[in-house]
Design a protein around this motif. Structure first.
Motif, mmCIF file in Angstrom:
data_model
loop_
_atom_site.group_PDB
_atom_site.id
_atom_site.type_symbol
_atom_site.label_atom_id
_atom_site.label_comp_id
_atom_site.label_asym_id
_atom_site.label_seq_id
_atom_site.Cartn_x
_atom_site.Cartn_y
_atom_site.Cartn_z
ATOM 1 N N ALA A 171 132.103 -24.674 -18.631
ATOM 2 C CA ALA A 171 133.162 -23.663 -17.720
ATOM 3 C C ALA A 171 133.267 -24.933 -16.284
ATOM 4 O O ALA A 171 132.049 -25.452 -15.934
ATOM 5 C CB ALA A 171 131.923 -22.624 -17.040
ATOM 6 N N ASP A 172 134.587 -24.923 -16.192
ATOM 7 C CA ASP A 172 135.046 -25.983 -14.985
ATOM 8 C C ASP A 172 135.344 -25.159 -13.742
ATOM 9 O O ASP A 172 136.389 -24.440 -13.715
ATOM 10 C CB ASP A 172 136.169 -26.756 -15.638
ATOM 11 N N GLU A 173 134.379 -25.122 -12.820
ATOM 12 C CA GLU A 173 134.847 -24.534 -11.439
ATOM 13 C C GLU A 173 135.194 -22.858 -11.686
ATOM 14 O O GLU A 173 136.139 -22.463 -11.382
ATOM 15 C CB GLU A 173 135.847 -25.144 -10.949
ATOM 16 N N PRO A 174 134.243 -22.180 -12.548
ATOM 17 C CA PRO A 174 134.676 -20.876 -13.059
ATOM 18 C C PRO A 174 134.519 -19.784 -11.799
ATOM 19 O O PRO A 174 135.262 -18.914 -12.040
ATOM 20 C CB PRO A 174 133.591 -20.490 -13.967
ATOM 21 N N THR A 175 134.207 -20.084 -10.456
ATOM 22 C CA THR A 175 134.075 -19.134 -9.469
ATOM 23 C C THR A 175 135.084 -19.707 -8.556
ATOM 24 O O THR A 175 135.136 -19.204 -7.305
ATOM 25 C CB THR A 175 132.670 -18.992 -8.823
ATOM 26 N N GLY A 176 135.773 -20.846 -8.558
ATOM 27 C CA GLY A 176 136.572 -21.512 -7.689
ATOM 28 C C GLY A 176 137.602 -21.013 -7.069
ATOM 29 O O GLY A 176 137.930 -20.907 -6.037
ATOM 30 N N GLU A 177 138.262 -19.773 -7.609
ATOM 31 C CA GLU A 177 139.358 -19.099 -7.267
ATOM 32 C C GLU A 177 139.052 -17.769 -6.754
ATOM 33 O O GLU A 177 139.940 -16.936 -6.586
ATOM 34 C CB GLU A 177 140.402 -18.954 -8.584
ATOM 35 N N LEU A 178 137.723 -17.316 -6.692
ATOM 36 C CA LEU A 178 137.328 -16.254 -6.653
ATOM 37 C C LEU A 178 136.404 -15.925 -5.332
ATOM 38 O O LEU A 178 135.828 -17.242 -4.781
ATOM 39 C CB LEU A 178 135.948 -15.651 -7.600
ATOM 40 N N ASP A 179 136.452 -14.671 -4.566
ATOM 41 C CA ASP A 179 135.853 -14.508 -3.346
ATOM 42 C C ASP A 179 134.223 -14.636 -3.830
ATOM 43 O O ASP A 179 133.695 -14.339 -4.758
ATOM 44 C CB ASP A 179 136.221 -13.348 -2.893
ATOM 45 N N GLU A 180 133.513 -14.801 -2.511
ATOM 46 C CA GLU A 180 131.959 -14.783 -2.901
ATOM 47 C C GLU A 180 131.515 -13.634 -3.637
ATOM 48 O O GLU A 180 130.746 -14.050 -4.692
ATOM 49 C CB GLU A 180 131.460 -14.735 -1.458
ATOM 50 N N ALA A 181 131.800 -12.447 -3.248
ATOM 51 C CA ALA A 181 131.138 -11.340 -4.167
ATOM 52 C C ALA A 181 131.408 -11.279 -5.453
ATOM 53 O O ALA A 181 130.622 -11.256 -6.489
ATOM 54 C CB ALA A 181 131.585 -9.787 -3.395
ATOM 55 N N THR A 182 132.910 -11.611 -5.763
ATOM 56 C CA THR A 182 133.255 -11.724 -7.106
ATOM 57 C C THR A 182 132.883 -12.971 -7.980
ATOM 58 O O THR A 182 132.311 -12.744 -9.051
ATOM 59 C CB THR A 182 134.896 -11.713 -7.242
ATOM 60 N N GLY A 183 132.615 -14.093 -7.260
ATOM 61 C CA GLY A 183 131.748 -15.169 -7.912
ATOM 62 C C GLY A 183 130.651 -14.896 -8.283
ATOM 63 O O GLY A 183 130.039 -15.517 -9.248
ATOM 64 N N ALA A 184 130.044 -14.254 -7.501
ATOM 65 C CA ALA A 184 128.492 -13.921 -7.732
ATOM 66 C C ALA A 184 128.192 -13.065 -8.973
ATOM 67 O O ALA A 184 127.643 -13.063 -9.757
ATOM 68 C CB ALA A 184 127.706 -12.995 -6.735
ATOM 69 N N GLN A 185 129.370 -12.005 -9.342
ATOM 70 C CA GLN A 185 129.350 -11.149 -10.401
ATOM 71 C C GLN A 185 129.793 -12.011 -11.789
ATOM 72 O O GLN A 185 128.917 -11.917 -12.793
ATOM 73 C CB GLN A 185 130.614 -10.161 -10.245
ATOM 74 N N ILE A 186 130.690 -13.117 -11.518
ATOM 75 C CA ILE A 186 130.885 -13.901 -12.690
ATOM 76 C C ILE A 186 129.654 -14.804 -12.931
ATOM 77 O O ILE A 186 129.082 -15.097 -14.175
ATOM 78 C CB ILE A 186 132.119 -14.847 -12.406
ATOM 79 N N ALA A 187 128.963 -15.277 -11.859
ATOM 80 C CA ALA A 187 127.717 -15.975 -12.036
ATOM 81 C C ALA A 187 126.750 -15.321 -12.814
ATOM 82 O O ALA A 187 126.373 -15.680 -13.838
ATOM 83 C CB ALA A 187 127.105 -16.508 -10.714
ATOM 84 N N SER A 188 126.324 -14.044 -12.572
ATOM 85 C CA SER A 188 125.663 -13.360 -13.100
ATOM 86 C C SER A 188 126.032 -13.139 -14.712
ATOM 87 O O SER A 188 125.135 -12.945 -15.779
ATOM 88 C CB SER A 188 125.374 -11.711 -12.504
#
Length: 230
Positions: A171-188
């Motif tokens: 995964a290359d910067e998989p949360t880079g285009e997302l806001d913090e809350a959405t990024g946390a969901q993707i991280a989970s």
């Protein structure tokens, strides 16, 4: 091979690009092993070689020197067709900008790698629905990317990356285009994929995402400067 067996064995790999102004070394003398179930984050300043290293580990970018074995196979000795097959069946890729095909629905995007692998249509449709349910998007299966939020598109992209049951997810910067809350969901979600047994390597500038990994590699000037094991 056991679930925790060695998947990638990279030894003293370097990648040099020929440029008009002279050769540029993007990755320099990196040695790295990835086992089944590993969760690795790669951090470092922009331009330090993180993405190039990821592409080398994913058998996309060839090394200029050193050796890289995937499941015991010397990747440099494989034909283009066999390397493509290896990527298709053994490696999943997730990118910052999703790269979903806009004319296809979420389900059809997830089906695509299975179609390329020759999976019969009924089986790939069934698995695509199961994967969309896994990422929490069963109700959005018939929506096209333009009808999805950024977080939903990334979840579709993760489902697509898992379509052929890869042993390694990159995964290359998989949360880079997302806001913090959405990024946390993707991280989970990525944590859950890893806990199910898929080895995970994430390139990220996000310290919170990196802190979820079992190993954190810091890169600078094309080299692994340090490694922290949790």
């Amino acid at each position: 091979m056991s679930a925790n067996g060695l998947i990638v064995d990279a030894r003293h790999v370097s990648r040099v690009f020929a440029m008009r102004a002279g050769p540029v070394t993007a990755v320099r003398d990196v040695t790295l092993q990835i086992h089944g179930g590993d969760h690795i984050a790669v951090r470092g300043p922009s331009g330090c070689g993180k993405s190039t290293l990821l592409h080398m580990l994913g058998c996309v970018e060839p090394q200029t020197s050193g050796s890289l074995l995937f499941d015991g196979q010397d990747v440099s000795q494989l034909s283009d067709a066999r390397r493509s097959l290896l990527r298709l069946k053994q490696i999943g890729f997730v990118f910052q900008r999703f790269f979903l095909l806009p004319m296809l629905t979420a389900r059809e995007n997830v089906e695509l790698p299975m179609s390329e692998a020759g999976v019969p249509k009924p089986a790939r449709q069934k698995r695509a629905v199961e994967l969309l349910e896994y990422v929490g998007l069963a109700a959005r299966a018939d929506h096209r990317p333009s009808q999805l939020s950024g977080g939903e598109m990334q979840r579709v992209a993760i489902a697509r990356a898992l379509a052929n049951g890869p042993r390694l997810l990159l995964a290359d910067e998989p949360t880079g285009e997302l806001d913090e809350a959405t990024g946390a969901q993707i991280a989970s979600l990525l944590d859950r994929v890893n806990q199910a047994g898929t080895a995970l390597v994430i390139v990220t500038h996000d310290p919170a995402l990196a802190d979820r990994a079992g190993r954190v590699l810091m890169m600078r000037d094309g080299q692994i400067e340090s490694e922290r094991v949790r």
